[in-house]
Enzyme design. Structure first.
Site, mmCIF file in Angstrom:
data_model
loop_
_atom_site.group_PDB
_atom_site.id
_atom_site.type_symbol
_atom_site.label_atom_id
_atom_site.label_comp_id
_atom_site.label_asym_id
_atom_site.label_seq_id
_atom_site.Cartn_x
_atom_site.Cartn_y
_atom_site.Cartn_z
ATOM 1 N N GLY A 28 0.839 -1.197 0.000
ATOM 2 C CA GLY A 28 0.000 0.000 0.000
ATOM 3 C C GLY A 28 0.864 1.232 0.000
ATOM 4 O O GLY A 28 1.973 1.222 0.537
ATOM 5 N N ASN A 29 0.365 2.300 -0.606
ATOM 6 C CA ASN A 29 1.111 3.545 -0.608
ATOM 7 C C ASN A 29 0.181 4.710 -0.889
ATOM 8 O O ASN A 29 -0.890 4.541 -1.469
ATOM 9 C CB ASN A 29 2.263 3.495 -1.618
ATOM 10 N N SER A 45 9.843 2.876 -1.282
ATOM 11 C CA SER A 45 9.514 1.500 -1.665
ATOM 12 C C SER A 45 9.881 0.484 -0.576
ATOM 13 O O SER A 45 11.003 0.508 -0.060
ATOM 14 C CB SER A 45 10.273 1.144 -2.953
ATOM 15 N N GLY A 46 8.933 -0.397 -0.230
ATOM 16 C CA GLY A 46 9.242 -1.555 0.603
ATOM 17 C C GLY A 46 9.723 -1.251 2.012
ATOM 18 O O GLY A 46 10.375 -2.079 2.644
ATOM 19 N N SER A 74 8.298 4.504 -4.109
ATOM 20 C CA SER A 74 7.464 3.333 -4.406
ATOM 21 C C SER A 74 7.576 2.962 -5.872
ATOM 22 O O SER A 74 7.607 3.842 -6.746
ATOM 23 C CB SER A 74 6.003 3.671 -4.099
ATOM 24 N N ASP A 76 5.367 1.959 -7.609
ATOM 25 C CA ASP A 76 4.135 2.396 -8.274
ATOM 26 C C ASP A 76 4.140 3.886 -8.602
ATOM 27 O O ASP A 76 3.114 4.418 -9.074
ATOM 28 C CB ASP A 76 2.925 2.072 -7.385
ATOM 29 N N HIS A 97 -3.102 3.607 -3.015
ATOM 30 C CA HIS A 97 -3.153 2.273 -3.614
ATOM 31 C C HIS A 97 -3.074 1.247 -2.493
ATOM 32 O O HIS A 97 -2.213 1.344 -1.627
ATOM 33 C CB HIS A 97 -1.980 2.089 -4.573
ATOM 34 N N HIS A 99 -3.998 -3.214 -1.531
ATOM 35 C CA HIS A 99 -4.457 -4.529 -1.970
ATOM 36 C C HIS A 99 -5.544 -4.995 -1.001
ATOM 37 O O HIS A 99 -5.542 -6.144 -0.570
ATOM 38 C CB HIS A 99 -3.291 -5.521 -2.021
ATOM 39 N N ASP A 122 -23.522 6.924 -1.442
ATOM 40 C CA ASP A 122 -23.024 8.040 -0.628
ATOM 41 C C ASP A 122 -21.609 8.450 -1.041
ATOM 42 O O ASP A 122 -21.170 9.562 -0.726
ATOM 43 C CB ASP A 122 -22.999 7.646 0.863
ATOM 44 N N HIS A 171 -5.247 -6.970 -10.390
ATOM 45 C CA HIS A 171 -4.297 -6.318 -9.500
ATOM 46 C C HIS A 171 -5.018 -5.821 -8.233
ATOM 47 O O HIS A 171 -5.063 -6.549 -7.241
ATOM 48 C CB HIS A 171 -3.603 -5.194 -10.284
ATOM 49 N N TYR A 229 -25.714 17.275 3.793
ATOM 50 C CA TYR A 229 -25.185 16.367 4.801
ATOM 51 C C TYR A 229 -24.007 17.055 5.484
ATOM 52 O O TYR A 229 -23.304 17.852 4.876
ATOM 53 C CB TYR A 229 -24.726 15.083 4.119
#
Lengths: 232, 232, 232, 232
Positions: A28-29, A45-46, A74, A76, A97, A99, A122, A171, A229
């Protein structure tokens, strides 16, 4: 130049991700754009979430050049950059991003998430689309940049702020919004909506979803000029 | 007049909601009626749970006028008001609305939750019904008030204290009870029962549910004059 | 006489139940037998877990008379008593009743849990059976006692220590063992095995399960004279 | 000789297992090889995770003889030993065995986990295979050693470091890697991938999975000489 604000916003949102339950391991990033300076901050990254500090965020410009940062950004990053280039003019300022598992299930099944109820309406003004499969040329070429391209192609003339998320086929999800905290909120809303859809399909495989009138009502009471709202 | 007691009961129950796991983000609200003063306290719209304090609860009368409060009340306020007008004479004093995920799945599938076992029968004296779809006129009119109307229509001559919950089609659950803590308990019981029903249907799609004798036994050993459960 | 040991063992196990995730709200209870004194300790009815103290456990003899205790015992007390009368001679000393969700799904579906893998075989020497439906006479008579009767009938000549759990049809699981902590452990093992079975059936509806040789191997390496698991 | 380093690495990884949510009760164990000394450390059998200390780890040599340790080693020790004998030359140094629930579902269904998406491809270079059923002779013989044999048979000429996990049919997963923390990470990745696959199959029973080009891209950007993920 000073990029402290987007470093902090980016780091805080990356740290918030694991607390939402949206990310497993380091999948995730989050990135955050400074539109005036045409640069964005992104997670290295990582790196484990436990260790992240604002000064580790990597600053990248919209041509893809690293402006500041000693760590590798990253992998990505080109996908995020492609999305900023296409969607920033609509007011989008942050990309997330993950998973997250139920959204990934739809991406792996190659299915968009239809609007089955008001929780979806919503947040998203219609189905959350799934991209087409990427070609071998795209995958073997500038893969992460082409991932951004296929997202942009999927949106076509759609307003990316009306449906601020997508499923990349095979993905997983990307979500975006006007700020990093809103982008994380929408990544979470997407996972909730996907989980509800999986449960709904388990007892009603052919559920038609809600009609346009109810979708309009729920989306527009929270978004746009006629929203009523929240505290206004 | 002094509304401190319902402010506190309402705030405490709104704070309890996220701890039950029933609400994601800010999807959920609780109201509490003071039947003597014909007013109810309700959560302000779109405020984070972490920040809620009793003095922020909005006091609304049964005609829908804000009696006290500087914040805008929940956008679902007219639905709560409609339910108090119809069900308060049966002893109902608090309404809880959530988007809890398994109950939402039934609402999105347009299916009532049949009584498949004693966990259900301990709380609900029969199926938890789903409303009909609302018409375009209702949705484009006084939508939240009409949401209450369609719930009241669904109950018809049924006793709202024997089945203190409903699924609004394409939307989600409302539960109610004699106090805010009991209403939250029933919102949780509804989600548990819905989750058990999803799991049951996954291995027995045509499960007929339990028969009337067992339903009577379980409901009536906990409710009404012949109850012998608890400390009496 | 002094019942302090079974009071403490019973209270501790009742407090352990919510931490396992097996119980929602107040759906669950544990009892512990003192075989020498022919009495058992059991949870009081409808009391919150947070408040339980050893002196609140109710002491009941095997004829069903309350020996010590100011609170009303669990309404399920006659079921526990029936099981002690039938199974104590096999070494059973504690009974746990929960409404754990995956086990309830099998009970509501009217299906036993077949042995689909070694996790099951490590704990249960064959299918965990489901009882027949109870008759209207049984339900309208001494319901909780008859619940125990239908469990005992289901076991027939089976050894209750080889399969120390059952599903009461349309209701939920009971588990038992030589101590309260072991009984809680088996209530948890049952829920784990039920969850694994639901997931297995979702991708292999007609799974035949493991064969007798593998069942023998796993059960007998942990149980009985030839066991070689643990520290011996 | 001094085995302190593998004792600590082994103990730490065994303690990490319950925090991942991968193990229920005491179903799980980790071993760590010292390739220079041809011995491995492994969890003692049936000991609660809460109590584990490095000095309790049992040191076993590759012929299966206990070199140091007062406790009995895990009953699965011969399986671990068989895997070290076959896979250590590929760089494998640690084995993790769990009964994690979604991976067990595939093992119980007798199905391998196909590569349905990039989360899978980031970790495993193709389907995670399921072994054949073991014969009665194997089960009644040196069962745990034969369990290792059937895993080794399943891999045949496959590289165990490209697909560092397996499902033993009717039993559950084993995962391995270059260190104990990496092996635990892969046991977790396997469970995540299995959970995503269960969810995917619930809406797309015949999902074909991703194609070889995308599998190559994701696996090879993280593994091998051309990897560009992480800090390099």
């Amino acid at each position: 130049m000073n990029y402290q604000l987007i470093r902090e916003e980016c780091c805080e949102a990356n740290l918030a991700l694991p607390k939402t339950g949206l990310v497993d391991l380091t999948f995730g990033n989050v990135s955050v754009l400074d539109p005036d300076k045409s640069v964005f901050a992104i997670k290295p990254s990582g790196v484990d979430y436990g260790e992240l500090r604002p000064e580790q965020m990597v600053i990248v410009d919209l041509e893809g050049k690293i402006v500041e940062g000693e760590l590798r950004p990253s992998s990505d990053t080109p996908t995020h950059r492609r999305l900023f280039l296409a969607f920033a003019e609509s007011g989008m300022r942050s990309v997330v991003h993950t998973h997250s598992r139920s959204a990934v299930a739809f991406a792996q099944a190659g299915r968009s998430i239809p609007c089955l109820g008001t929780t979806h309406a919503d947040h998203f003004y219609g189905s959350v689309p799934v991209t087409r499969a990427m070609t071998a040329e795209e995958i073997n070429g500038e893969y992460e940049w082409e991932t951004g391209n296929v997202i942009v192609e999927t949106f076509g003339q759609m307003d990316p702020m009306e449906i601020p998320a997508v499923l990349v086929r095979g993905h997983g999800p990307f979500a975006w919004n006007v700020s990093a905290s809103k982008a994380v909120e929408y990544a979470l809303a997407l996972e909730i909506v996907a989980d509800m859809a999986l449960k709904t399909f388990s007892i009603a495989a052919d559920s038609p979803g809600i009609d346009q009138t109810l979708l309009d009502k729920h989306f527009l009471r929270k978004h746009g000029k006629s929203a009523y709202y929240g505290q206004g």
